[in-house]
Design an enzyme around this catalytic site. Structure first.
Site, mmCIF file in Angstrom:
data_model
loop_
_atom_site.group_PDB
_atom_site.id
_atom_site.type_symbol
_atom_site.label_atom_id
_atom_site.label_comp_id
_atom_site.label_asym_id
_atom_site.label_seq_id
_atom_site.Cartn_x
_atom_site.Cartn_y
_atom_site.Cartn_z
ATOM 1 C CG HIS A 1 4.146 24.854 -3.139
ATOM 2 N ND1 HIS A 1 4.700 25.817 -2.447
ATOM 3 C CD2 HIS A 1 2.805 24.802 -2.355
ATOM 4 C CE1 HIS A 1 3.672 26.626 -1.494
ATOM 5 N NE2 HIS A 1 2.654 25.797 -1.515
ATOM 6 C CE LYS B 1 -1.808 3.851 7.867
ATOM 7 N NZ LYS B 1 -2.994 4.076 8.351
ATOM 8 C CD GLU C 1 -11.452 6.268 6.539
ATOM 9 O OE1 GLU C 1 -10.731 5.282 6.553
ATOM 10 O OE2 GLU C 1 -10.946 7.058 5.514
ATOM 11 N NE ARG D 1 7.206 26.092 2.710
ATOM 12 C CZ ARG D 1 6.257 26.667 1.940
ATOM 13 N NH1 ARG D 1 6.891 27.387 1.191
ATOM 14 N NH2 ARG D 1 5.067 26.547 2.197
ATOM 15 N NE ARG E 1 -2.172 1.067 3.735
ATOM 16 C CZ ARG E 1 -3.055 0.851 4.837
ATOM 17 N NH1 ARG E 1 -4.318 0.625 4.643
ATOM 18 N NH2 ARG E 1 -2.437 0.796 6.105
#
Lengths: 286, 286
Positions: B102, B147, B183, B100, B52
């Site tokens: 994007h 995730k 969920e 930094r 995953r």
């Protein structure tokens, strides 16, 4: 020489290992940031940025470890130590280091850092020539009024813009009346129709600091200002369009998704706002 | 003795400063994580979790720096060095360190770390007695199938649960038919009506590893399975309810927002699934 950054009261080379894997910014995105322009060693609208950051921290029940004047003092030290007078000051606060459980840890000290970089390179003459933008679905979460480090949707949008040769990606949502624009991945947006300046209402967008200043300026130059949903068909048919951000300032938009806006050149009212903003910047320095 | 963690091929004390302020996980939430149960020094469904994580990394165009067997080998070393045989293995990958901006940086090496902790303390006898849950608006972004470490909505939900004395917060959305549950902040959800097991369809939720196993088990014990929107009124009126996650396993839910579910005690079908899951765990260890 490597840049020095500020971290929790001390100065370190920017690539120094400082944070452990327990930092909640790193594990949960449990942090906030700001970006402030540095001009001639002074900081643009420093107060407003810190005020916004404090407000967001309070919302998230995150302790804020420094007073504004302390931060300004540290920021000025970064100017000296790095010899950068014109740049961008990045500030970030995370909730600090704690065993990884979702709920807020108790008695954890936040981590706070500031990085001062030289001003980034912008596309050549973009303020005079204007820029292209694309649209990207507004897949962001429901608390976009907070300037958090949960920026995955923003980086995906900006990466898409880059792949398509555009400067910025504007987020779009839909309602029963059609597709409307909300803001850019790191900018606020405006359109001009006749003598009316239209900008999206504060409906799950970031209340931009530059946005607020431009609204004030527009009032001073007697434009009518409307904060409401800005639909795609209007935007494509408007007289002028521009975006604003700390780094972009007032930046004309001349194309969206390869559709020219008006004649495809920056409009006179945009140029007016741009030059008034530029001339006022000096008075906003701290 | 302080725990040792794995970071980019080496082992360090967990509070060691390792990441610089340039890490994109820290500045953009540009990272992914997994949590894997460790039982008797072996890892539960290790393959599925890594699969995953790899899939999400590919979606985000993030290089994945280790093979599965390498990670398993490092994870086993963490068991040995820490003397923890029953615990939770946390894995995280970030896009690495870069100035930094994007858009995705080029040629940046991801940062990868793993932390093995002893199993967290659960509320006493919660698997036998069941837990209370609350509801929280599903303010999350549009890519919840990934995730990611953009977890601010999840921690706000979990913190609210804690403040209300509940174990978990279940996200709710609305459509023309009413309020439906999606969920938990770190769990998947199920309801049982008669002999039908209902769980929300994969519509902007995380495809939970434990969720998938429980669906397989339910099929084996001849329950009917329906994946569809689970409305609040149904949930409150269902015969049994439970949630699943790597840490919670199969955990009965006996109250939602202070409304008892059925008799307010764990139901027999939930207990059946719970015990089958427990007995099968051994066969899923790697």
């Amino acid at each position: 020489m490597e840049l020095y950054i500020f971290y929790n009261g001390y100065f370190y080379p920017q690539s120094a290992p400082l944070l452990s894997v327990l930092d909640r910014g790193l594990c949960f995105g449990d942090g906030l940031f700001e970006l402030i322009r540095c001009i001639g060693g002074k900081f643009l609208l420093f107060d407003r940025h810190i005020q916004r950051m404090r407000k967001s921290a309070a919302f998230l029940e995150m302790p804020f470890p420094y007073r504004k004047d302390e931060l300004l003092d540290y920021a000025r030290k970064l100017v000296k130590v790095n010899g950068i007078k014109d740049g961008e000051l990045y500030l970030e606060i995370t909730r600090g280091e704690a065993p990884r459980y979702h709920e807020f840890p108790r008695d954890t000290k936040p981590n706070f850092f500031m990085v001062l970089n030289a001003l980034r390179q912008m596309p050549e003459n973009c303020r005079e020539k204007g820029v292209k933008v694309i649209t990207f679905p507004d897949i962001r979460w429901g608390y976009c009024h907070l300037k958090t480090i949960n920026l995955l949707p923003n980086i995906l949008a900006k990466e898409m813009a880059k792949k398509k040769g555009a400067y910025e990606a504007l987020f779009i949502r839909g309602d029963e009346k059609g597709t409307y624009l909300t803001e850019g991945s790191s900018s606020s947006i405006f359109a001009i129709e006749g003598d009316v300046l239209i900008t999206p209402e504060e409906d799950n967008i970031l209340p931009g600091v530059t946005r607020a200043i431009v609204i004030e300026i527009a009032k001073q130059v007697n434009m009518k200002i409307t904060e409401r949903r800005l639909y795609m068909n209007e935007y494509k048919a408007c007289d002028e369009a521009f975006l604003t951000s700390t780094v972009s300032e007032v930046l004309p938009v001349i194309r969206i998704d390869n559709k020219k806006i008006a004649k495809g050149i920056p409009g006179p009212k945009t140029e007016k706002l741009q030059s008034v903003y530029r001339s006022l910047m000096q008075s906003y320095l701290q």
